[in-house]
Design an enzyme around this catalytic site. Structure first.
Site, PDB file in Angstrom:
ATOM      1  N   LYS A 142       0.857  -1.186   0.000  1.00 26.60           N
ATOM      2  CA  LYS A 142       0.000   0.000   0.000  1.00 26.60           C
ATOM      3  C   LYS A 142       0.888   1.229   0.000  1.00 26.60           C
ATOM      4  O   LYS A 142       2.020   1.184   0.505  1.00 26.60           O
ATOM      5  CB  LYS A 142      -0.890   0.018   1.254  1.00 26.60           C
ATOM      6  CG  LYS A 142      -2.118   0.881   1.098  1.00 26.60           C
ATOM      7  CD  LYS A 142      -3.208   0.166   0.313  1.00 26.60           C
ATOM      8  CE  LYS A 142      -4.458   0.966   0.157  1.00 26.60           C
ATOM      9  NZ  LYS A 142      -5.559   0.175  -0.400  1.00 26.60           N
TER      10      LYS A 142
HETATM   11  P1  NAD Z   1     -13.402   7.855  -2.766  1.00 28.95           P
HETATM   12  O1  NAD Z   1     -12.384   8.872  -2.426  1.00 28.95           O
HETATM   13  O2  NAD Z   1     -13.841   7.729  -4.177  1.00 28.95           O
HETATM   14  O3  NAD Z   1     -14.730   8.082  -1.891  1.00 28.95           O
HETATM   15  C1  NAD Z   1     -14.702   8.153  -0.508  1.00 28.95           C
HETATM   16  C2  NAD Z   1     -16.077   8.551  -0.016  1.00 28.95           C
HETATM   17  O4  NAD Z   1     -16.076   8.559   1.415  1.00 28.95           O
HETATM   18  C3  NAD Z   1     -16.500   9.945  -0.442  1.00 28.95           C
HETATM   19  O5  NAD Z   1     -17.895   9.977  -0.688  1.00 28.95           O
HETATM   20  C4  NAD Z   1     -16.182  10.803   0.793  1.00 28.95           C
HETATM   21  O6  NAD Z   1     -16.968  11.988   0.840  1.00 28.95           O
HETATM   22  C5  NAD Z   1     -16.541   9.815   1.873  1.00 28.95           C
HETATM   23  N1  NAD Z   1     -15.889  10.135   3.153  1.00 28.95           N
HETATM   24  C6  NAD Z   1     -14.613  10.508   3.375  1.00 28.95           C
HETATM   25  N2  NAD Z   1     -14.392  10.732   4.685  1.00 28.95           N
HETATM   26  C7  NAD Z   1     -15.573  10.477   5.306  1.00 28.95           C
HETATM   27  C8  NAD Z   1     -16.002  10.545   6.637  1.00 28.95           C
HETATM   28  N3  NAD Z   1     -15.175  10.940   7.614  1.00 28.95           N
HETATM   29  N4  NAD Z   1     -17.297  10.207   6.895  1.00 28.95           N
HETATM   30  C9  NAD Z   1     -18.146   9.822   5.922  1.00 28.95           C
HETATM   31  N5  NAD Z   1     -17.784   9.743   4.631  1.00 28.95           N
HETATM   32  C10 NAD Z   1     -16.527  10.078   4.333  1.00 28.95           C
HETATM   33  O7  NAD Z   1     -12.821   6.475  -2.215  1.00 28.95           O
HETATM   34  P2  NAD Z   1     -13.217   5.010  -2.687  1.00 28.95           P
HETATM   35  O8  NAD Z   1     -12.282   4.594  -3.745  1.00 28.95           O
HETATM   36  O9  NAD Z   1     -14.678   4.940  -2.904  1.00 28.95           O
HETATM   37  O10 NAD Z   1     -12.803   4.187  -1.389  1.00 28.95           O
HETATM   38  C11 NAD Z   1     -13.694   4.040  -0.288  1.00 28.95           C
HETATM   39  C12 NAD Z   1     -13.195   2.931   0.587  1.00 28.95           C
HETATM   40  O11 NAD Z   1     -13.118   1.727  -0.165  1.00 28.95           O
HETATM   41  C13 NAD Z   1     -11.794   3.136   1.182  1.00 28.95           C
HETATM   42  O12 NAD Z   1     -11.770   2.557   2.463  1.00 28.95           O
HETATM   43  C14 NAD Z   1     -10.903   2.347   0.233  1.00 28.95           C
HETATM   44  O13 NAD Z   1      -9.715   1.930   0.852  1.00 28.95           O
HETATM   45  C15 NAD Z   1     -11.813   1.188  -0.081  1.00 28.95           C
HETATM   46  N6  NAD Z   1     -11.485   0.493  -1.333  1.00 28.95           N
HETATM   47  C16 NAD Z   1     -11.526   1.148  -2.520  1.00 28.95           C
HETATM   48  C17 NAD Z   1     -11.260   0.454  -3.699  1.00 28.95           C
HETATM   49  C18 NAD Z   1     -11.345   1.094  -5.062  1.00 28.95           C
HETATM   50  O14 NAD Z   1     -11.243   0.365  -6.056  1.00 28.95           O
HETATM   51  N7  NAD Z   1     -11.568   2.381  -5.154  1.00 28.95           N
HETATM   52  C19 NAD Z   1     -10.893  -0.902  -3.635  1.00 28.95           C
HETATM   53  C20 NAD Z   1     -10.876  -1.535  -2.404  1.00 28.95           C
HETATM   54  C21 NAD Z   1     -11.180  -0.818  -1.260  1.00 28.95           C
END
Ligand code: NAD
Length: 451
Positions: A142
């Site tokens: 990561k």
């Molecule tokens: P992103 O940046 O696209 O979206 C994050 C979302 O969470 C946004 O809507 C933001 O406003 C919201 N957010 C941020 N801080 C917050 C808080 N304190 N309270 C409530 N909402 C909050 O990110 P993503 O890619 O959608 O990733 C989201 C999660 O999924 C993360 O934990 C990431 O590690 C995990 N993840 C993502 C992927 C991927 O392919 N993008 C893959 C595996 C895991």
């Protein structure tokens, strides 16, 4: 049905101990380090607590446990960037490579003000177990930069990303370590990454995944984590005899890549998404939000909470909003003991990484709320990243239906593996997922040897 990779109990521990004693004695003598790992309290310790529950079931020797808990490499760098106004800013950045027994290191790159080494360490470890649960030929890594990207112009963000590539280029590579998007990093960031790396190492589209489709990305990658989450929920509902996707009410925390795609696909499947939130606010509609309209609303730059097709609620209340399936899809550590005691759902589906703390997990177990763990639920992202990488190596683009069908197969097979262990060992799904992963990683470690 006996699970074929099962290698557990004292016998297995003793057998592995025999192999390991001669090979890794010197590397792993530091049992003090293990004690340190056992007693630290942090994000990585939370991950390790979950891991140890599975390790306890497997009864591996302490030396092997230490090997599995400890990252292989941690790199910290400082990125010096001249901002648009001429000022110099310094950003801390990290890349942690946890384990590569099963294949090249693989894991996302996060831009967030709360990123620190411990956070990245924990997420790197989760990637090792996730790639193993999904049975794709990668290890775990990561990366992260401590930055609030909303405060940077696009030009500053690009400069910072390119500086990061220059700083870590010697430890990443198509067959070494392959970054991907995570929070606040998207296809555009991945394209800068690919371009900068290629300047130094030659044309290398496979050095990073999650690229734009027009720049060696894969069809279906953008939606993959949300789509995989939907397949995961379908399998869980089936196993729990809870009915179909269309028969459930969903609440989703986070409306970014993962949350919005999961919402969209669940809504398309006929499910009722009754509340969603983002960092700024939350909105609810007991009859189900029109997710298509909501996405258009948010894409227009308007606050989620002002969506005319629902009513605003406090974002702090999102997790306790009544539903069948609660999907945390934002940040880690949001379900602690206090929140867990107040949830009003039947199952928690961890689309975010690390949303439930060990204390929260214990309360959910007591309350009989099933938790589908992150290392399986959001594995669709890295799975389609793997498909993208394969396409890059082949110089060939697959059709989107092909990608989605292969993803469905991977999610279904992985669920069957962890459900089998869950039943056979009578352990929670999280422990079962770690057991599956630990067995796969350990088998690779031991077979490859330690010389
Ligand atoms: P992103 O940046 O696209 O979206 C994050 C979302 O969470 C946004 O809507 C933001 O406003 C919201 N957010 C941020 N801080 C917050 C808080 N304190 N309270 C409530 N909402 C909050 O990110 P993503 O890619 O959608 O990733 C989201 C999660 O999924 C993360 O934990 C990431 O590690 C995990 N993840 C993502 C992927 C991927 O392919 N993008 C893959 C595996 C895991």
């Amino acid at each position: 049905m006996a699970y074929p990779l099962l290698l557990c109990g004292r016998k297995a521990g003793a057998a592995l101990g025999g192999i390991l004693a001669s090979n890794v004695g010197a590397v792993c003598e530091a049992s003090a380090r293990l004690q340190q790992l056992r007693h630290a309290s942090s994000h990585s310790e939370n991950t390790n607590k979950f891991l140890r529950e599975a390790l306890d079931r497997l009864d591996y020797p302490e030396k092997l446990q230490n090997l599995l808990l400890t990252p292989r490499r941690e790199m910290s760098v400082e990125l010096v960037v001249q901002m648009d106004d001429g000022q110099i800013e310094v950003f801390n950045a990290y890349r942690v490579q946890h384990n590569n027994a099963r294949g090249p290191y693989k894991g996302g790159l996060r831009y967030h003000p709360q990123v620190d080494l411990d956070d990245v360490r924990s997420l790197a470890s989760l990637m090792t177990w996730k790639t193993a649960v999904m049975d794709i030929p990668y290890g775990g890594a990561k990366g992260g930069v401590t930055v609030d990207p909303r405060k940077l112009s696009e030009r500053e963000l690009e400069k910072m990303t390119r500086k990061l590539v220059v700083a870590i280029k010697e430890i990443i590579g198509t067959y070494e370590d392959i970054p991907a998007p995570d929070m606040n990093t998207d296809a555009k960031v991945m394209a800068w990454f690919f371009d900068e790396y290629s300047k130094y190492k030659g044309f290398s589209p496979g050095v990073v995944t999650g690229k734009p489709v027009y720049l060696h990305g894969s069809l279906g990658r953008e939606a993959a984590t949300g789509r995989g989450t939907t397949f995961a929920i379908r399998e869980l509902l089936k196993a729990l005899h809870m009915g179909k996707l269309a028969e459930q009410k969903y609440v989703i925390q986070g409306f970014g890549n993962v949350g919005a795609w999961a919402a969209q696909l669940l809504w398309e499947a006929g499910g009722k998404v009754v509340a969603v939130s983002d960092v700024a606010g939350a909105v609810q509609n007991e009859n189900g939000l029109d997710i298509g309209e909501l996405r258009r609303h948010v894409a227009g730059g308007r606050p989620l909470s002002e969506f005319p097709g629902g009513g605003a609620i406090r974002k702090e209340d999102i997790l306790t909003h009544p539903c069948d399936v609660l999907i945390p899809a934002a940040i880690g550590g949001v379900i602690g003991a206090e929140q867990a005691a107040q949830l009003q759902c039947k199952v928690v589906v961890e689309a975010a990484n690390g949303p439930t703390t060990p204390e929260g997990d214990a309360v959910l177990r007591e309350r009989g709320i099933t938790v589908l763990p992150d290392i399986y639920t959001n594995g669709g992202g890295v799975t389609v990243s793997f498909f993208e990488w394969v396409q890059n190596l082949q110089n060939f683009k697959w059709e989107e239906e092909d990608v989605n069908r292969k993803l469905d197969r991977k999610m279904t097979d992985a669920f069957a593996a962890l459900w089998a262990v869950h039943r056979e060992m009578a352990v929670p799904l999280r422990t079962a997922a770690f057991v599956v992963a630990l067995q796969r990683v350990t088998r690779a470690e031991v077979h490859r040897g330690f010389d």
